[in-house]
Scaffold this motif. Structure first.
Motif, PDB file in Angstrom:
ATOM      1  N   ALA A   1       0.836  -1.208   0.000  1.00 25.99           N
ATOM      2  CA  ALA A   1       0.000   0.000   0.000  1.00 25.99           C
ATOM      3  C   ALA A   1       0.868   1.254   0.000  1.00 25.99           C
ATOM      4  O   ALA A   1       0.602   2.208  -0.745  1.00 25.99           O
ATOM      5  N   ALA A   2       1.908   1.269   0.812  1.00 25.65           N
ATOM      6  CA  ALA A   2       2.799   2.432   0.865  1.00 25.65           C
ATOM      7  C   ALA A   2       3.543   2.618  -0.450  1.00 25.65           C
ATOM      8  O   ALA A   2       3.703   3.753  -0.930  1.00 25.65           O
ATOM      9  N   THR A   3       3.974   1.538  -1.049  1.00 20.72           N
ATOM     10  CA  THR A   3       4.715   1.628  -2.309  1.00 20.72           C
ATOM     11  C   THR A   3       3.837   2.168  -3.424  1.00 20.72           C
ATOM     12  O   THR A   3       4.243   3.066  -4.167  1.00 20.72           O
ATOM     13  N   TYR A   4       2.627   1.635  -3.547  1.00 19.23           N
ATOM     14  CA  TYR A   4       1.740   2.087  -4.616  1.00 19.23           C
ATOM     15  C   TYR A   4       1.222   3.502  -4.381  1.00 19.23           C
ATOM     16  O   TYR A   4       0.818   4.170  -5.312  1.00 19.23           O
ATOM     17  N   ARG A   5       1.253   3.942  -3.148  1.00 19.35           N
ATOM     18  CA  ARG A   5       0.852   5.321  -2.860  1.00 19.35           C
ATOM     19  C   ARG A   5       1.923   6.296  -3.368  1.00 19.35           C
ATOM     20  O   ARG A   5       1.618   7.376  -3.851  1.00 19.35           O
ATOM     21  N   ASP A   6       3.197   5.871  -3.322  1.00 12.87           N
ATOM     22  CA  ASP A   6       4.297   6.777  -3.628  1.00 12.87           C
ATOM     23  C   ASP A   6       5.040   6.483  -4.927  1.00 12.87           C
ATOM     24  O   ASP A   6       5.862   7.286  -5.352  1.00 12.87           O
ATOM     25  N   ALA A   7       4.806   5.330  -5.553  1.00 13.19           N
ATOM     26  CA  ALA A   7       5.602   4.955  -6.722  1.00 13.19           C
ATOM     27  C   ALA A   7       4.716   4.536  -7.887  1.00 13.19           C
ATOM     28  O   ALA A   7       3.570   4.151  -7.708  1.00 13.19           O
ATOM     29  N   ASP A   8       5.292   4.590  -9.064  1.00 14.64           N
ATOM     30  CA  ASP A   8       4.597   4.158 -10.271  1.00 14.64           C
ATOM     31  C   ASP A   8       4.621   2.636 -10.347  1.00 14.64           C
ATOM     32  O   ASP A   8       5.640   2.003 -10.049  1.00 14.64           O
ATOM     33  N   ILE A   9       3.512   2.040 -10.768  1.00 11.94           N
ATOM     34  CA  ILE A   9       3.415   0.587 -10.820  1.00 11.94           C
ATOM     35  C   ILE A   9       4.430  -0.020 -11.782  1.00 11.94           C
ATOM     36  O   ILE A   9       4.930  -1.116 -11.568  1.00 11.94           O
ATOM     37  N   SER A  10       4.781   0.699 -12.836  1.00 14.09           N
ATOM     38  CA  SER A  10       5.733   0.151 -13.812  1.00 14.09           C
ATOM     39  C   SER A  10       7.139   0.013 -13.227  1.00 14.09           C
ATOM     40  O   SER A  10       7.951  -0.743 -13.745  1.00 14.09           O
ATOM     41  N   HIS A  11       7.425   0.730 -12.150  1.00 21.72           N
ATOM     42  CA  HIS A  11       8.713   0.581 -11.469  1.00 21.72           C
ATOM     43  C   HIS A  11       8.596  -0.352 -10.260  1.00 21.72           C
ATOM     44  O   HIS A  11       9.453  -1.201 -10.038  1.00 21.72           O
ATOM     45  N   ALA A  12       7.548  -0.178  -9.482  1.00 13.86           N
ATOM     46  CA  ALA A  12       7.413  -0.913  -8.228  1.00 13.86           C
ATOM     47  C   ALA A  12       7.127  -2.396  -8.443  1.00 13.86           C
ATOM     48  O   ALA A  12       7.730  -3.248  -7.788  1.00 13.86           O
ATOM     49  N   TYR A  13       6.213  -2.722  -9.341  1.00 17.88           N
ATOM     50  CA  TYR A  13       5.806  -4.118  -9.511  1.00 17.88           C
ATOM     51  C   TYR A  13       6.963  -5.018  -9.928  1.00 17.88           C
ATOM     52  O   TYR A  13       7.185  -6.066  -9.308  1.00 17.88           O
ATOM     53  N   PRO A  14       7.746  -4.667 -10.957  1.00 17.23           N
ATOM     54  CA  PRO A  14       8.860  -5.555 -11.319  1.00 17.23           C
ATOM     55  C   PRO A  14       9.900  -5.707 -10.203  1.00 17.23           C
ATOM     56  O   PRO A  14      10.461  -6.786 -10.018  1.00 17.23           O
ATOM     57  N   LEU A  15      10.144  -4.641  -9.450  1.00 15.82           N
ATOM     58  CA  LEU A  15      11.095  -4.741  -8.345  1.00 15.82           C
ATOM     59  C   LEU A  15      10.585  -5.669  -7.248  1.00 15.82           C
ATOM     60  O   LEU A  15      11.332  -6.495  -6.718  1.00 15.82           O
ATOM     61  N   MET A  16       9.308  -5.551  -6.917  1.00 15.19           N
ATOM     62  CA  MET A  16       8.746  -6.404  -5.871  1.00 15.19           C
ATOM     63  C   MET A  16       8.736  -7.860  -6.309  1.00 15.19           C
ATOM     64  O   MET A  16       9.084  -8.751  -5.540  1.00 15.19           O
ATOM     65  N   ARG A  17       8.331  -8.131  -7.519  1.00 12.81           N
ATOM     66  CA  ARG A  17       8.249  -9.509  -7.998  1.00 12.81           C
ATOM     67  C   ARG A  17       9.640 -10.109  -8.208  1.00 12.81           C
ATOM     68  O   ARG A  17       9.848 -11.289  -7.972  1.00 12.81           O
ATOM     69  N   GLY A  18      10.581  -9.312  -8.660  1.00  9.49           N
ATOM     70  CA  GLY A  18      11.911  -9.833  -8.942  1.00  9.49           C
ATOM     71  C   GLY A  18      12.780 -10.017  -7.721  1.00  9.49           C
ATOM     72  O   GLY A  18      13.698 -10.847  -7.714  1.00  9.49           O
ATOM     73  N   SER A  19      12.509  -9.267  -6.673  1.00  6.34           N
ATOM     74  CA  SER A  19      13.356  -9.379  -5.488  1.00  6.34           C
ATOM     75  C   SER A  19      12.997 -10.583  -4.623  1.00  6.34           C
ATOM     76  O   SER A  19      13.849 -11.117  -3.915  1.00  6.34           O
ATOM     77  N   ALA A  20      11.776 -11.055  -4.683  1.00  6.78           N
ATOM     78  CA  ALA A  20      11.345 -12.165  -3.827  1.00  6.78           C
ATOM     79  C   ALA A  20      12.173 -13.435  -4.031  1.00  6.78           C
ATOM     80  O   ALA A  20      12.634 -14.024  -3.044  1.00  6.78           O
ATOM     81  N   PRO A  21      12.391 -13.908  -5.259  1.00  5.22           N
ATOM     82  CA  PRO A  21      13.188 -15.130  -5.408  1.00  5.22           C
ATOM     83  C   PRO A  21      14.618 -14.990  -4.880  1.00  5.22           C
ATOM     84  O   PRO A  21      15.163 -15.917  -4.292  1.00  5.22           O
ATOM     85  N   VAL A  22      15.200 -13.820  -5.064  1.00  2.00           N
ATOM     86  CA  VAL A  22      16.561 -13.600  -4.576  1.00  2.00           C
ATOM     87  C   VAL A  22      16.576 -13.614  -3.047  1.00  2.00           C
ATOM     88  O   VAL A  22      17.445 -14.237  -2.429  1.00  2.00           O
ATOM     89  N   LEU A  23      15.606 -12.946  -2.423  1.00  2.00           N
ATOM     90  CA  LEU A  23      15.543 -12.918  -0.962  1.00  2.00           C
ATOM     91  C   LEU A  23      15.311 -14.309  -0.383  1.00  2.00           C
ATOM     92  O   LEU A  23      15.907 -14.681   0.631  1.00  2.00           O
ATOM     93  N   VAL A  24      14.459 -15.102  -1.020  1.00  2.00           N
ATOM     94  CA  VAL A  24      14.204 -16.465  -0.551  1.00  2.00           C
ATOM     95  C   VAL A  24      15.469 -17.314  -0.667  1.00  2.00           C
ATOM     96  O   VAL A  24      15.822 -18.060   0.244  1.00  2.00           O
ATOM     97  N   ALA A  25      16.155 -17.199  -1.789  1.00  2.00           N
ATOM     98  CA  ALA A  25      17.391 -17.967  -1.975  1.00  2.00           C
ATOM     99  C   ALA A  25      18.428 -17.589  -0.924  1.00  2.00           C
ATOM    100  O   ALA A  25      19.110 -18.456  -0.365  1.00  2.00           O
ATOM    101  N   LEU A  26      18.550 -16.305  -0.632  1.00  2.00           N
ATOM    102  CA  LEU A  26      19.522 -15.867   0.373  1.00  2.00           C
ATOM    103  C   LEU A  26      19.107 -16.279   1.783  1.00  2.00           C
ATOM    104  O   LEU A  26      19.950 -16.648   2.595  1.00  2.00           O
ATOM    105  N   ALA A  27      17.803 -16.224   2.060  1.00  2.00           N
ATOM    106  CA  ALA A  27      17.317 -16.604   3.388  1.00  2.00           C
ATOM    107  C   ALA A  27      17.528 -18.087   3.658  1.00  2.00           C
ATOM    108  O   ALA A  27      17.655 -18.492   4.807  1.00  2.00           O
ATOM    109  N   ASN A  28      17.587 -18.895   2.623  1.00  2.00           N
ATOM    110  CA  ASN A  28      17.784 -20.333   2.782  1.00  2.00           C
ATOM    111  C   ASN A  28      19.249 -20.717   2.685  1.00  2.00           C
ATOM    112  O   ASN A  28      19.571 -21.851   2.360  1.00  2.00           O
ATOM    113  N   GLY A  29      20.133 -19.796   2.973  1.00  2.88           N
ATOM    114  CA  GLY A  29      21.563 -20.058   2.875  1.00  2.88           C
ATOM    115  C   GLY A  29      22.038 -21.229   3.701  1.00  2.88           C
ATOM    116  O   GLY A  29      22.979 -21.915   3.339  1.00  2.88           O
TER     117      GLY A  29
END
Length: 125
Positions: free
Chosen positions: A76-104
């Motif tokens: 909600a905070a991101t979409y209030r302050d950022a354009d969806i064309s920038h925010a959505y790809p960053l949110m979707r793309g960062s999840a797999p990397v964060l999961v991989a790192l969290a399972n180190g």
């Protein structure tokens, strides 16, 4: 040669992706971001009609619920302050990397760890 993905599985995955992108666009278009993001959780009412999970799963359900609440607040905070064309790809793309790192330290993902580290630029991979 990799096995072909069955048609129904492919349709389900693509349908889920379409629904996910669609509700993100709906949240972005709505003036009250938190209210619209919270409305998505109404689907959880269907859980009332399912059998209760085993007691051992409750800590994981609680942790998952807490992370989901944090996700909706940040969404909600991101979409209030950022354009969806920038925010959505960053949110979707960062999840797999964060999961991989969290399972180190996970034994189950041991073979995937070096690849995850290389993805993030770590020379240890």
């Amino acid at each position: 040669m990799p096995a072909a993905v069955p048609g129904p599985v492919l349709a389900a995955v693509l349908g889920a992706a379409l629904l996910h992108a669609g509700w993100n666009a709906a949240v972005k278009a709505e003036p009250d971001k938190l209210l619209s993001a919270s409305a998505v959780t109404l689907g959880a009412l269907a859980l009332c009609f399912l059998p209760a999970p085993q007691a051992a799963s409750w800590p994981f359900i609680a942790a998952s619920g807490a992370l989901q609440v944090a996700y909706y607040l940040l969404l909600a905070a991101t979409y209030r302050d950022a354009d969806i064309s920038h925010a959505y790809p960053l949110m979707r793309g960062s999840a797999p990397v964060l999961v991989a790192l969290a399972n180190g330290g996970s034994e189950a993902l041991h073979g995937a760890q070096p690849a995850a580290r290389r993805c993030c630029g770590s020379p240890e991979g």
